[in-house]
Design a protein around this motif. Structure first.
Motif: not given
Length: 412
Positions: A181, A184-185, A188, A193, A198, A202, A231, A234-235, A239
């Protein structure tokens, strides 16, 4: 022709080695059960390592060494734990130990594993799982719900956004050195991203019939500034386009940090939770069915209503049992919520300590560790009745006749 090294059990080796040699491959090394694979590989000219996916055999150290020395790794999994180990190490070339030789040969020659993967129909629905302090069971509910949604054939993203005590990774037996996570942030924040990123950051949890992608939480409390509100927003947007359902395990506190800080430009530890609640299509608020847990929930629920600003809230009361409430625990919980909070129709989950302990011990979801769990059955009913769309009804001759009759009656 490929030079192969074998680090698999004797039975599997006996099944595949002769046929692979007949297909033109050569045997560069046969690594015994107690030998160090790296030491043997260092003395060989192997181009591909065929290895058991068991955790004691397939390790991050071995994968890293093979990557550095240009040796491709193909793993064979004889058990579910072995398959899970391969996925946790982000190794895509994993096959069942009894896979047909044609599939093994294709991977050895540099082919790819071809498997049907559910694709999100997007945009996805965001479900934020929140609960007050006191361990009401947010993580267990989030994991159980996510796996049940994935088992329905959907693409599901499970996010750990708790900046105080992230716990999804250990609960599912996953590596957590690189929190997905937070990664990803960061991407982003750099406008980088994508769906591919992703999937890269993950970890996959195996669910038959669906796809569950897990973005693990931060492992050190001091890393919470990485999860800024912008962030996180945006993530979550990314998703939503990636998965059918985004299930988020949030932190417990939604205090507005700006009101308790003199520095208006400082990072906010509760920013991730607040951003998740703001972005949610529905908030699943989890409380514990005991006098203290219910009191905490009722106090926090009133504040949550102000914070949610119109976002639907579903109350889920976990660990319902007579030992903490008395006779007729379900009735007493419902009456307490209605009287002191005006909360009607809560979802009640029975206390199933044996099943949840087994899941934690095994590092698995309830559906895998205790498929007959009463708590699992309750979450499954909730997912089916409340979250998932109703199943399409087959068109029968009787339903056609009724439709035609209704049409004629309406026309008259």
């Amino acid at each position: 022709m490929v030079a192969l090294a074998f680090a698999i059990d004797g039975n599997t080796e006996d099944r595949v080695i002769a046929d692979l040699v007949e297909r033109g491959h050569t045997v560069a090394a046969r690594i015994g059960e107690h030998a160090d694979p790296i030491a043997v590989l260092a003395e060989s000219d192997a181009a591909v390592l065929l290895v058991s996916a068991e955790p004691e055999r397939l390790t991050a150290r071995l994968l890293s060494w093979c990557d550095d020395h240009g040796i491709r790794v193909v793993a064979l999994a004889a058990t579910e734990a072995a398959a899970h180990n391969g996925q946790a190490l982000h190794l895509h070339e994993v096959l069942p130990a009894d896979a047909p030789l044609d599939e093994i040969d294709a991977l050895v020659r540099g082919g790819a594993v071809v498997a049907p993967t559910p694709v999100s129909s997007g945009p996805g629905r965001i479900l934020a799982v929140w609960g007050p302090a006191g361990a009401p069971g947010r993580t267990t509910v989030a994991i159980t719900l996510a796996t049940e949604l994935a088992a329905s054939g959907r693409v599901v993203a499970l996010l750990d956004a708790d900046t105080y005590g992230a716990s999804i990774a250990p609960a599912l037996g996953m590596l957590d050195e690189s929190p997905g996570f937070a990664a990803a942030c960061r991407l982003a924040g750099q406008n980088g991203l994508s769906r591919a990123e992703l999937e890269r950051v993950s970890q996959s949890y195996p669910v038959r019939g669906g796809a569950l992608h897990v973005l693990t939480g931060i492992t050190r409390s001091y890393r919470w500034p990485e999860l800024s509100a912008e962030r996180v927003r945006r993530t979550l947007d990314a998703c939503r386009d990636w998965a059918d359902y985004v299930v988020i395990d949030t932190g417990f506190s939604f205090e507005n940090d700006e009101e308790i800080s003199s520095d208006l430009f400082a990072p906010r530890r509760n920013a991730a939770t607040l951003a998740c609640l703001d972005a949610a299509d529905e908030i699943l608020a989890v409380g514990s069915a005991d006098p203290i847990g219910l009191a905490r929930y009722l106090r926090a629920h009133a504040e949550l209503l102000d914070r949610a600003a119109g976002v639907p809230i579903t109350t889920i009361i976990n660990k319902v049992r007579p030992g903490a409430i008395g006779l007729n625990p379900s009735g007493q919980v419902k009456a307490t919520l209605q009287r002191f909070g005006g909360i009607g129709q809560p979802v009640l989950l029975p206390h199933d300590e044996k099943a949840t302990d087994a899941a934690l011990l095994a590092g698995k979801a309830l559906r895998d560790a205790s498929p007959k769990s009463a708590a699992l059955a309750a979450v499954r009913r909730f997912a089916t009745d409340h979250i998932l769309p109703p199943p399409e009804q087959p068109v029968t001759r009787r339903s056609r006749r009724r439709a035609h009759a209704l049409a004629r009656a309406t026309a008259v």
